[in-house]
Design a protein around this motif. Structure first.
Motif, PDB file in Angstrom:
ATOM      1  N   UNK A 119      24.133 -90.496  16.208  1.00  0.00           N
ATOM      2  CA  UNK A 119      23.592 -91.643  15.881  1.00  0.00           C
ATOM      3  C   UNK A 119      22.761 -91.490  14.624  1.00  0.00           C
ATOM      4  N   UNK A 120      23.397 -91.291  13.573  1.00  0.00           N
ATOM      5  CA  UNK A 120      22.572 -90.760  12.266  1.00  0.00           C
ATOM      6  C   UNK A 120      23.775 -90.918  11.219  1.00  0.00           C
ATOM      7  N   UNK A 121      23.020 -91.104   9.800  1.00  0.00           N
ATOM      8  CA  UNK A 121      23.858 -91.227   8.495  1.00  0.00           C
ATOM      9  C   UNK A 121      23.414 -89.842   8.100  1.00  0.00           C
ATOM     10  N   UNK A 122      24.523 -89.101   7.547  1.00  0.00           N
ATOM     11  CA  UNK A 122      24.385 -87.911   6.922  1.00  0.00           C
ATOM     12  C   UNK A 122      24.684 -88.063   5.560  1.00  0.00           C
ATOM     13  N   UNK A 123      23.802 -87.397   4.473  1.00  0.00           N
ATOM     14  CA  UNK A 123      23.862 -87.676   3.232  1.00  0.00           C
ATOM     15  C   UNK A 123      24.089 -86.221   2.672  1.00  0.00           C
ATOM     16  N   UNK A 124      24.861 -85.946   1.560  1.00  0.00           N
ATOM     17  CA  UNK A 124      24.967 -84.690   0.896  1.00  0.00           C
ATOM     18  C   UNK A 124      25.396 -84.788  -0.687  1.00  0.00           C
ATOM     19  N   UNK A 125      24.557 -83.973  -1.356  1.00  0.00           N
ATOM     20  CA  UNK A 125      24.985 -83.975  -3.002  1.00  0.00           C
ATOM     21  C   UNK A 125      26.212 -83.305  -2.853  1.00  0.00           C
ATOM     22  N   UNK A 126      26.881 -83.553  -4.218  1.00  0.00           N
ATOM     23  CA  UNK A 126      28.132 -82.752  -4.650  1.00  0.00           C
ATOM     24  C   UNK A 126      28.136 -82.341  -6.091  1.00  0.00           C
ATOM     25  N   UNK A 127      29.114 -81.973  -6.512  1.00  0.00           N
ATOM     26  CA  UNK A 127      29.227 -81.279  -7.814  1.00  0.00           C
ATOM     27  C   UNK A 127      28.996 -82.542  -8.878  1.00  0.00           C
ATOM     28  N   UNK A 128      29.529 -83.842  -8.381  1.00  0.00           N
ATOM     29  CA  UNK A 128      29.317 -84.815  -9.487  1.00  0.00           C
ATOM     30  C   UNK A 128      27.945 -85.623  -9.525  1.00  0.00           C
ATOM     31  N   UNK A 129      27.158 -84.838  -8.533  1.00  0.00           N
ATOM     32  CA  UNK A 129      25.699 -85.658  -8.524  1.00  0.00           C
ATOM     33  C   UNK A 129      24.985 -85.277  -9.706  1.00  0.00           C
ATOM     34  N   UNK A 130      24.341 -86.326 -10.445  1.00  0.00           N
ATOM     35  CA  UNK A 130      23.705 -85.674 -11.657  1.00  0.00           C
ATOM     36  C   UNK A 130      22.292 -86.190 -11.668  1.00  0.00           C
ATOM     37  N   UNK A 131      22.024 -86.979 -10.785  1.00  0.00           N
ATOM     38  CA  UNK A 131      20.306 -87.440 -10.592  1.00  0.00           C
ATOM     39  C   UNK A 131      19.857 -86.428  -9.379  1.00  0.00           C
ATOM     40  N   UNK A 132      18.644 -85.916  -9.956  1.00  0.00           N
ATOM     41  CA  UNK A 132      18.074 -84.842  -9.335  1.00  0.00           C
ATOM     42  C   UNK A 132      17.480 -85.635  -7.928  1.00  0.00           C
ATOM     43  N   UNK A 133      16.978 -86.903  -7.970  1.00  0.00           N
ATOM     44  CA  UNK A 133      16.372 -87.540  -6.949  1.00  0.00           C
ATOM     45  C   UNK A 133      17.454 -88.668  -6.089  1.00  0.00           C
ATOM     46  N   UNK A 134      18.597 -88.329  -6.246  1.00  0.00           N
ATOM     47  CA  UNK A 134      19.664 -89.171  -5.736  1.00  0.00           C
ATOM     48  C   UNK A 134      19.574 -89.111  -4.110  1.00  0.00           C
TER      49      UNK A 134
END
Length: 257
Positions: A119-134
């Motif tokens: 019962x959660x939403x998981x978020x993860x950065x990737x190589x295409x992530x450009x914004x540091x605060x995304x």
């Protein structure tokens, strides 16, 4: 024994045969003037050949001055966030999932998945992530939806930087129990939600009433205006007096902008 013919030639004849002009006095002078300007090879070898970006310079006050940092392609490491979803918000999350993940994937360039088991939403950065605060913006967006805000209101948290969410309970203002607590919630909501809508429109905020908890989404000053109106209603002020104060505040905000 006769001498070789090459030795019997004059210098003019040798120069004509090789098609090489003889040096004149002016050319000799130019060579002599240019010679002192030449830099010896040993001096060039003694100069440092380090990279300009890593070289440190010192100003007049002996403070180091470094070259500006270069833009990187993306985050140095992969970071993950897990946003817990309350049980009563799981059904709305499943129903609106087709509208939730496109802003996270297309706008913020994040990898997202819904973990039904935990019962959660998981978020993860990737190589295409450009914004540091995304990652933080994505977490705020999902958390706002889990608190009960509409998707259109929660998306504003990703697009604007001066929006916040403030949460407080009615018991933080005044200790109420039983029917007194129910009447306080009724004064805040009003008939058919008219009082809550009036506070939202005058203060330019969004309000969610979740039992005894109150969530306010908006700017810093706007949240302060909405909180003052809600606190007045909790303490027992009649709605008519609160409406009058809201009209005054709304007129001042229009004059300011």
């Amino acid at each position: 024994m006769p001498a070789p013919t090459a030795l019997l030639r004059r210098p003019e004849e040798i120069a004509d045969a090789a098609n090489v002009p003889l040096p004149t006095e002016s050319q000799d002078d130019e060579l002599l003037l240019d010679a002192p300007d030449a830099v010896p090879s040993d001096i060039n070898a003694a100069q440092p050949t380090g990279d300009a970006d890593t070289e440190m310079h010192v100003d007049e006050e002996s403070r180091p001055r470094f070259a500006p940092a270069k833009n990187t392609d993306g985050p140095a490491r992969v970071e993950t966030r897990k946003v817990p979803i309350p049980p009563h918000r799981m059904s709305p999350l499943k129903a609106s999932w087709s509208k939730i993940y496109p802003p996270l994937c297309e706008h913020l360039k994040l990898q997202v998945r819904m973990n039904v088991k935990n019962k959660a939403v998981e978020l993860r950065t990737s190589k295409t992530t450009t914004d540091t605060g995304a990652l933080q913006k994505g977490e705020d967006f999902v958390k706002a939806f889990s608190l009960g805000f509409d998707i259109s209101d929660a998306i504003a948290l990703m697009r604007l930087d001066d929006l916040y969410i403030e949460t407080f309970e009615i018991k933080d203002v005044k200790t109420l129990q039983g029917e007194h607590l129910g009447r306080a919630i009724g004064r805040i909501a009003g008939k058919d939600g008219k009082t809550k809508f009036a506070i939202e429109n005058s203060s330019r905020t969004r309000i969610v009433l979740a039992d005894s908890k109150i969530h306010i989404l908006g700017g810093f000053k706007n949240i302060h205006i909405a909180r003052e109106a809600i606190v007045s209603l909790i303490l027992g002020s009649p709605p008519g007096k609160v409406y009058g104060n809201l009209r005054t505040v709304a007129s001042r905000m229009k004059e300011r902008f």
